[in-house]
Motif scaffolding. Structure first.
Motif, short mmCIF file in Angstrom:
data_model
loop_
_atom_site.label_atom_id
_atom_site.label_comp_id
_atom_site.label_asym_id
_atom_site.label_seq_id
_atom_site.Cartn_x
_atom_site.Cartn_y
_atom_site.Cartn_z
N ALA A 52 74.96 0.55 2.39
CA ALA A 52 75.21 -0.89 2.41
C ALA A 52 74.11 -1.55 3.24
O ALA A 52 73.83 -1.10 4.36
CB ALA A 52 76.58 -1.19 3.01
N GLY A 53 73.51 -2.58 2.66
CA GLY A 53 72.45 -3.25 3.39
C GLY A 53 71.74 -4.29 2.55
O GLY A 53 72.40 -5.03 1.80
N ALA A 78 69.13 -0.02 4.42
CA ALA A 78 70.59 0.15 4.37
C ALA A 78 71.04 1.27 5.29
O ALA A 78 70.28 2.19 5.60
CB ALA A 78 71.02 0.47 2.94
N ARG A 79 72.29 1.15 5.71
CA ARG A 79 72.95 2.22 6.47
C ARG A 79 73.64 3.13 5.47
O ARG A 79 74.22 2.65 4.50
CB ARG A 79 73.98 1.64 7.42
CG ARG A 79 73.40 0.81 8.53
CD ARG A 79 74.45 0.12 9.35
NE ARG A 79 75.71 0.86 9.32
CZ ARG A 79 76.70 0.73 10.15
NH1 ARG A 79 76.62 -0.16 11.09
NH2 ARG A 79 77.80 1.43 10.07
N LEU A 80 73.59 4.43 5.71
CA LEU A 80 74.32 5.40 4.89
C LEU A 80 75.53 5.85 5.68
O LEU A 80 75.40 6.33 6.81
CB LEU A 80 73.44 6.62 4.55
CG LEU A 80 72.20 6.35 3.71
CD1 LEU A 80 71.40 7.63 3.55
CD2 LEU A 80 72.58 5.77 2.35
N MET A 81 76.71 5.66 5.08
CA MET A 81 77.96 6.05 5.75
C MET A 81 78.68 7.11 4.93
O MET A 81 78.57 7.12 3.70
CB MET A 81 78.86 4.81 5.92
CG MET A 81 78.37 3.93 7.04
SD MET A 81 78.07 2.17 6.73
CE MET A 81 78.00 1.84 5.06
N ASP A 82 79.42 7.97 5.62
CA ASP A 82 80.24 8.93 4.89
C ASP A 82 81.46 8.21 4.35
O ASP A 82 81.63 7.01 4.55
CB ASP A 82 80.60 10.16 5.75
CG ASP A 82 81.50 9.85 6.94
OD1 ASP A 82 82.10 8.75 7.00
OD2 ASP A 82 81.61 10.72 7.82
N ARG A 83 82.34 8.93 3.66
CA ARG A 83 83.49 8.30 3.01
C ARG A 83 84.51 7.75 4.00
O ARG A 83 85.39 6.99 3.63
CB ARG A 83 84.17 9.28 2.05
CG ARG A 83 83.30 9.69 0.87
CD ARG A 83 83.09 8.56 -0.08
NE ARG A 83 82.45 9.03 -1.31
CZ ARG A 83 81.88 8.22 -2.17
NH1 ARG A 83 81.87 6.93 -1.97
NH2 ARG A 83 81.32 8.70 -3.25
N LYS A 90 70.28 6.60 7.14
CA LYS A 90 69.76 5.31 6.71
C LYS A 90 68.85 5.51 5.50
O LYS A 90 68.36 6.61 5.25
CB LYS A 90 69.04 4.59 7.84
CG LYS A 90 67.92 5.37 8.50
CD LYS A 90 67.41 4.65 9.73
CE LYS A 90 66.39 5.52 10.46
NZ LYS A 90 65.85 4.85 11.64
N TYR A 91 68.67 4.42 4.77
CA TYR A 91 67.84 4.41 3.57
C TYR A 91 66.91 3.22 3.70
O TYR A 91 67.37 2.09 3.92
CB TYR A 91 68.74 4.30 2.34
CG TYR A 91 68.02 4.09 1.03
CD1 TYR A 91 66.99 4.93 0.62
CD2 TYR A 91 68.38 3.05 0.19
CE1 TYR A 91 66.35 4.74 -0.59
CE2 TYR A 91 67.75 2.84 -1.03
CZ TYR A 91 66.73 3.70 -1.41
OH TYR A 91 66.09 3.50 -2.61
N TYR A 92 65.61 3.45 3.60
CA TYR A 92 64.64 2.38 3.81
C TYR A 92 63.38 2.65 3.02
O TYR A 92 63.20 3.73 2.45
CB TYR A 92 64.31 2.24 5.31
CG TYR A 92 63.81 3.53 5.94
CD1 TYR A 92 62.45 3.82 5.97
CD2 TYR A 92 64.69 4.45 6.49
CE1 TYR A 92 61.98 5.00 6.54
CE2 TYR A 92 64.23 5.63 7.06
CZ TYR A 92 62.87 5.90 7.08
OH TYR A 92 62.43 7.08 7.63
N GLY A 93 62.46 1.70 3.02
CA GLY A 93 61.21 1.91 2.32
C GLY A 93 60.36 0.65 2.38
O GLY A 93 60.79 -0.36 2.94
N PRO A 94 59.19 0.70 1.80
CA PRO A 94 58.60 1.80 1.05
C PRO A 94 57.94 2.84 1.96
O PRO A 94 57.58 2.48 3.07
CB PRO A 94 57.57 1.11 0.17
CG PRO A 94 57.20 -0.17 0.87
CD PRO A 94 58.38 -0.53 1.73
#
Length: 181
Positions: A52-53, A78-83, A90-94
């Protein structure tokens, strides 16, 4: 005799109640996904996350089309969260990078996309490049982006007057990580 029967019944009830504790959640199923974004046979789910982000877009000149402009994807944050909602990375780029809280991370190459309704970024399948750092990302072979919500390019006009302007849009998606099994 009555107490022994009562004790046996209570023990059976307690064991039945405990049998559900610590049970593994059902494994993610790709059955309802378009074939283009299904992970090849021989790979198993090792981690499920909710990202989510934000996604940033920039107004740029359209390639090979003089005088035309378009919103171009710049990158995610975005932040990566477990269930359970606990942040696990986290997920970012490029470049698009998935990073675990343990420091391991990887980039990937897009294999395929499939539409996921109006207003949502597409479903996606990427093939992971080798991870750096020891940890959760080590050995990941594929990542699927599913259950996408939002994230599409802005609806506002993109033209010569706002060239270089950036717009940030909210999104959410599930990222399912696989390893060869």
């Amino acid at each position: 005799m009555y107490i022994r029967t009562l004790t046996a019944a209570a023990t059976a009830a307690l064991l039945a109640a405990c049998s559900g504790m610590g049970a593994k959640p059902a494994m993610y199923s790709q059955a309802s996904l378009p074939d283009a974004v299904k992970v090849p046979a021989g790979h198993a789910v090792v981690m499920e996350t909710v990202g989510a982000g934000d996604i940033t877009y920039e107004c740029r000149a359209k390639a090979n089309t003089p005088g035309q402009h378009e919103w171009v994807f710049v990158g995610p944050d975005a932040r990566l969260m477990d269930r359970t909602g606990r942040q696990v990375g986290k997920y970012y780029g490029p470049p698009a990078t998935w990073e675990s809280m343990d420091g391991s991370k990887l980039t990937a190459t897009q294999v395929a996309v499939a539409p996921n309704g109006s207003g949502n970024i597409p479903l996606q399948l990427v093939k992971a490049n080798p991870a750096t750092g020891a940890g959760a990302m080590q050995g990941v072979s594929y990542i699927q982006r599913v259950a996408t919500q939002g994230g599409v390019a802005p609806a506002m006009a993109c033209g010569a007057a706002n060239m270089g302007q950036k717009q940030v849009v909210k999104y959410q998606a599930d990222y399912i990580f696989y390893r060869a099994g």
